[in-house]
Design a protein around this motif. Structure first.
Motif, PDB file in Angstrom:
ATOM      1  N   ASN A 135       0.684  -1.294   0.432  1.00 51.19           N
ATOM      2  CA  ASN A 135      -0.195   0.500  -0.014  1.00 51.19           C
ATOM      3  C   ASN A 135       0.647   1.442   0.354  1.00 51.19           C
ATOM      4  OD1 ASN A 135      -2.738  -0.662  -0.359  1.00 51.19           O
ATOM      5  ND2 ASN A 135      -2.734  -1.835   2.291  1.00 51.19           N
ATOM      6  N   LYS A 178      -5.885   6.445   5.242  1.00 56.36           N
ATOM      7  CA  LYS A 178      -6.087   7.339   3.851  1.00 56.36           C
ATOM      8  C   LYS A 178      -6.682   8.580   4.291  1.00 56.36           C
ATOM      9  CE  LYS A 178      -6.097   4.875  -0.182  1.00 56.36           C
ATOM     10  NZ  LYS A 178      -6.328   4.449  -1.677  1.00 56.36           N
ATOM     11  N   ASN A 220      -6.302   0.214   4.570  1.00 60.00           N
ATOM     12  CA  ASN A 220      -5.830   1.116   4.065  1.00 60.00           C
ATOM     13  C   ASN A 220      -6.842   2.220   3.597  1.00 60.00           C
ATOM     14  OD1 ASN A 220      -3.463   2.169   2.653  1.00 60.00           O
ATOM     15  ND2 ASN A 220      -4.326   1.846   0.948  1.00 60.00           N
ATOM     16  N   ASP A 221      -7.659   1.801   3.434  1.00 58.66           N
ATOM     17  CA  ASP A 221      -9.362   2.987   2.950  1.00 58.66           C
ATOM     18  C   ASP A 221      -9.075   3.831   4.299  1.00 58.66           C
ATOM     19  OD1 ASP A 221      -9.325   1.553   0.610  1.00 58.66           O
ATOM     20  OD2 ASP A 221     -11.098   0.300   1.233  1.00 58.66           O
ATOM     21  N   GLN A 222      -9.287   3.310   5.576  1.00 61.23           N
ATOM     22  CA  GLN A 222      -9.806   4.408   6.927  1.00 61.23           C
ATOM     23  C   GLN A 222      -8.437   5.386   6.751  1.00 61.23           C
ATOM     24  OE1 GLN A 222     -10.764   0.737   9.343  1.00 61.23           O
ATOM     25  NE2 GLN A 222     -12.488   0.390   8.733  1.00 61.23           N
ATOM     26  N   ASP A 234      -5.592  -3.485   2.660  1.00 58.17           N
ATOM     27  CA  ASP A 234      -5.993  -2.943   1.989  1.00 58.17           C
ATOM     28  C   ASP A 234      -8.058  -1.952   3.298  1.00 58.17           C
ATOM     29  OD1 ASP A 234      -5.011  -3.091  -0.296  1.00 58.17           O
ATOM     30  OD2 ASP A 234      -6.582  -4.514  -1.199  1.00 58.17           O
TER      31      ASP A 234
END
Length: 916
Positions: free
Chosen positions: A366, A650, A646-648, A643
């Protein structure tokens, strides 16, 4: 069959692609005579001309041929090296955002300068990522001569640089550094409290050297920044006393999964010993009150049964230092998470460092996907082409060698026992030495390299050992590994960065042997002698057959074996390679050596004899493919879970940046306060509920706790015809009036600063607690499979719910703190900097549990970043109550890890907050 025929007629897709690039090579070559006529100043001035053309709308592709020709001419003038045509092709592949697979010795370091220069013209910065600090410094200095000649700035990021220096290095046109440093800087930047404290710029373009090592091998272990948690070193020492009581019947070990678990008999034995030692008073090991003991026992079991000294780690200067299994180097400052490192320290009897708690983490997958454009280069990538395509959308292009490879790769020799294998290895080394042929011996661990070194010592064979213990001298050892009859033992050859030149390395020897000579004439004379000697030695080695690569064991990855082989046969030199194996080797033992042993007995294989056949090579390759596939599954699994985080991540990191950019965050705070109030009223006065169903007392207490307001809500509720909306409006007016009064008392400027500081501090605190909760969720989520539910879908669903809950807690805590905040002194508070000591670490997800799921955990929740002395939240205290150190009733709610307000110097949980 038809595809093979078509390939012979039309060439492979790779061949056709390379052929299409040769037209560009011809265009670059056509510019060479023109550029040779320019003086140095005119050549350097082309950089500014290129930048002006970019500003006018031309693209980098439009400039490529001219820029590459300029770099080639600059390299000739600064380094005395001219890019080969195949190196120009490699540069084009990198510029297109692909992976260039180039054999060892083909000059990848020089190839990178082409794409780096072209992409640096845009002024957004280019990162060149290497596997260690030595290569980062060396390449920045060496290739930096080209960039500086052409007017570009060059920076280097290495361990231990202070932030102001890091910021300067990242501001350069070209920045060299290691993957770990770049990743940790990203995490640290997103823990800063001011934009001006951040060191990295926006991501633009990165070239990853040894791309397979960094993006494949090391991507199994996430980067983790952690802070100290509660000290529990006595528990680790105590658990270490339990292990000697356990025998093989008490645990099950799976070497493939690197997992170890207690059997039922083991659990009973541990409970018995713990009771005898007075460490467990009641219940069983799996009872809730003993969950901490279970954690410590598990980690002690892993430390003793899965980790071997001098293979996985070494003990140096009263510390346990991790050995990177892929590069064979010491990883100073890196620690295993979840108490595993402390368990190893207890096992080895060294000082136990404080346990850590995760503050921020990211996987390499990531991290590198943050770059809009990414490229890589290595000698071995084709075996992992599908993974590069799936995870990074990177295409692998095989670049042809400048001169055809002349190395002979012999079939493996397989022996029944390790003793027979080592006898054959010593015999082969002695034979090479007698003929003056240099030998590079590859081993898989420090322990094996030192065992072999002892055998050579007994035979009085001179040799050099290259492993994590001696990596300071590695460049010189490798450089002279091509001298006649030289024997070099290397733990791993990935990313060493120095070529083995037949006869020896002239530059290294000159620097080593003539550096102390002051007189210029004497130095020149000594240099000429060295050159003549090296040339003579080169002829001897060529006659002997070039460098002989001897593998003592197959690695679990074919790429590592290929990296070792690739050290021989550089630039068309002759060479040979052979691997010596035994059925007792780890790979052979784990993957079905019993059947092979039975077969060899039937064939009548005698003592000291080896089996040599291409079929054996194919069988081994299949075993390696199995391990590679398993490791890919682990990495893919890790990525799927990361992932979600990672969304959180970002969202949180972007929100933090927006808050830091904003002059004030008043609108955000007002929005949060409104949501908290609406949720509160809706909770206690549900829609369409009768007035007698309203929980007015609870609403009154909650308004007092959160907003610090003692309002007559009970009286309002008894008014005829009053509705929930009117109560909400009255509450809002009272709260707005209170906050307006604070603005007036303390001044708008101080209140805006306080709002920003508290918002960032609360967001960080809740994010760290959320990371901890996600880690715990990930540990147990695999068990959902027993209920016929997909663990990943369950993890996604629950992680989303937890994120929503975290945001709700942020809103409430920010509102609560701002409602109770007291400003001491007239000065405006500065935005705080975290004072917490931080550690960087890596964790192998294969150690996170039997499911092999990734985890990088902690054992205690973090506290908020320290507030500025001028901003002191006074939680859950009525506005009239005065703080009294001797009266706990006036203290309000205290964090359990905060200092006790009584002034004892202890933590609150160990003093007045004790649960005992």
């Amino acid at each position: 069959m038809f595809s093979a025929i078509a390939k012979r007629v039309f060439g492979s897709a790779n061949d056709r692609f390379i052929k299409s690039l040769r037209r560009e090579v011809a265009a670059i070559n056509a510019l060479e005579p023109e550029l040779e006529k320019l003086d140095d100043a005119a050549l350097a001035a082309r950089t500014q001309q290129f930048r002006e053309r970019l500003d006018k709308g031309e693209s980098l592709d439009d400039l490529m041929a001219e820029a590459f020709a300029t770099v080639r001419e600059a390299a000739k003038r600064t380094l005395g090296q001219r890019h080969f045509d195949v190196q120009l092709i490699g540069g084009m592949v990198l510029h297109r955002g692909q992976i260039a697979e180039m054999k060892t010795g083909e000059g990848k370091t020089l190839v990178a300068t082409l794409a780096v220069y072209l992409n640096a013209l845009a002024g957004k910065g280019v990162h060149v990522i290497t596997v260690n600090d030595y290569l980062a410094k060396r390449d920045a200095e060496w290739m930096g001569q080209i960039y500086r000649f052409l007017g570009l700035t060059v920076g280097t990021i290495v361990h231990g640089l202070p932030d102001p220096v890091r910021r300067e290095q990242y501001a350069c046109d070209v920045t060299y550094g290691t993957n770990n440093e770049f990743g940790f800087d990203y995490l640290r930047d997103n823990m800063k409290y001011r934009l001006e404290d951040m060191v990295q710029r926006d991501f633009n373009f990165a070239i990853v050297d040894e791309v397979d090592s960094i993006l494949i091998d090391e991507s199994r272990t996430p980067l983790i920044i952690s802070g100290p948690a509660e000290d529990s070193s006595q528990h680790y020492r105590a658990m270490d006393q339990v292990l000697p009581y356990l025998t093989e019947e008490h645990y099950e070990k799976d070497e493939k999964l690197r997992a170890v678990t207690l059997t039922d008999a083991g659990v009973e034995k541990v409970e018995e010993v713990l009771r005898e030692l007075g460490l467990m008073e009641s219940g069983g090991l799996y009872d809730i009150q003993n969950v901490s003991l279970l954690h410590h026992v598990t980690q002690a079991l892993r430390a003793h049964k899965l980790f071997a000294r001098d293979t996985d780690y070494i003990v140096k200067d009263d510390k346990v230092v991790i050995i990177d299994e892929f590069t064979g180097r010491m990883m100073e400052g890196r620690r295993y998470s979840e108490g595993l490192h402390q368990a190893l320290e207890a096992k080895e009897g060294v000082t136990i460092q404080q346990e850590n708690q995760t503050l921020a983490s990211i996987t390499f997958q990531n991290y590198f996907r943050l770059y809009p454009k990414l490229a890589g280069m290595t000698g071995t990538a084709m075996t992992e082409a599908s993974e590069f395509a799936d995870i990074y959308s990177l295409e692998v292009v095989e670049i042809p060698t400048n001169v055809a490879v002349a190395r002979v790769d012999n079939d493996d020799e397989v022996y029944r026992s390790q003793r027979e294998k080592y006898d054959a290895i010593i015999e082969q080394i002695e034979d090479c030495r007698q003929r003056g042929q240099p030998v590079l011996v590859g081993t898989v661990s420090i322990e094996k390299s030192e065992f072999l070194a002892n055998l050579l010592q007994q035979k009085k064979i001179p040799h050099h050992v290259l492993n994590a213990r001696y990596h300071e001298q590695e460049a010189y050892i490798i450089a002279q590994a091509g001298a006649p009859g030289a024997v070099t033992i290397a733990t791993n050859m990935a990313g060493r960065g120095t070529d083995i030149q037949l006869g020896g390395n002239v530059e290294m020897r000159v620097a080593q042997e003539s550096g102390d000579i002051v007189d210029d004439t004497a130095r020149a004379k000594r240099e000429a002698e060295i050159r003549a000697e090296v040339e003579k030695n080169r002829e001897i080695v060529l006659q002997a057959g070039g460098l002989f690569v001897l593998g003592t064991e197959r690695h679990e990855s074919r790429r590592i074996d290929n990296q070792l082989r690739g050290r021989s046969g550089r630039q068309g030199d002759p060479g040979a390679s052979k691997f010596f194996l035994s059925l007792e080797d780890d790979l052979m033992r784990i993957f079905g050596s019993e059947r092979m042993d039975t077969m060899l007995r039937r064939l009548g294989l005698k003592e000291g004899e080896a089996i040599v056949h291409p079929w054996v090579n194919k069988a081994l390759e299949k075993a390696q493919q199995k391990v590679e596939a398993r490791n890919y599954d682990i990495r893919k699994n890790l990525l799927k879970y990361d992932d979600v985080m990672n969304d959180q991540r970002k969202v949180v990191f972007e929100q933090r940046k927006e808050m830091m950019r904003a002059e004030d965050v008043r609108d955000t705070v007002l929005s949060m306060r409104a949501e908290v109030l609406e949720d509160m009223v809706a909770r206690f006065i549900p829609a369409k509920a009768y007035a007698e169903q309203w929980e007015v007392d609870s609403l009154h207490e909650e308004a007092r706790r959160v907003f610090g307001l003692d309002l007559p809500i009970k009286d309002w509720a008894q008014e005829e015809g009053i509705a929930d909306q009117e109560i909400l409006d009255r509450l809002r007016q009272a709260i707005d009036a209170r906050m307006a009064e604070k603005d007036e008392n303390f001044g708008p400027e101080i209140m805006r600063a306080a709002e920003k500081q508290i918002l960032l501090a609360v967001l960080d605190k809740q994010w760290k607690e959320h990371l901890l909760a996600l880690d715990h969720l990930r540990h147990g989520i695999g068990l959902r499979a027993y209920g016929q539910r997909d663990p990943l879908n369950e993890y996604k669903r629950e992680a989303f719910e937890m994120f929503e809950t975290m945001l709700s807690r942020v809103r409430e805590e920010v509102t609560l703190l701002l409602s109770h905040v007291q400003i001491r002194g007239p000065e405006a508070p500065n935005v705080p900097r975290p004072q917490q000591e931080m550690h960087e670490g890596r964790q192998d997800p294969a150690l996170a549990g039997a499911e092999g799921e990734a985890a990088a955990g902690a054992s205690a929740g973090p506290e908020a970043a320290p507030a500025h002395p001028a901003v002191q939240p006074s939680v859950n205290r009525s506005p009239e109550a005065a703080f009294d150190p001797e009266d706990p009733a006036t203290w309000g709610r205290i964090g359990r890890n905060a200092p006790c307000p009584c002034g004892s110097g202890k933590k609150y949980k160990h003093c007045h907050g004790s649960l005992a």
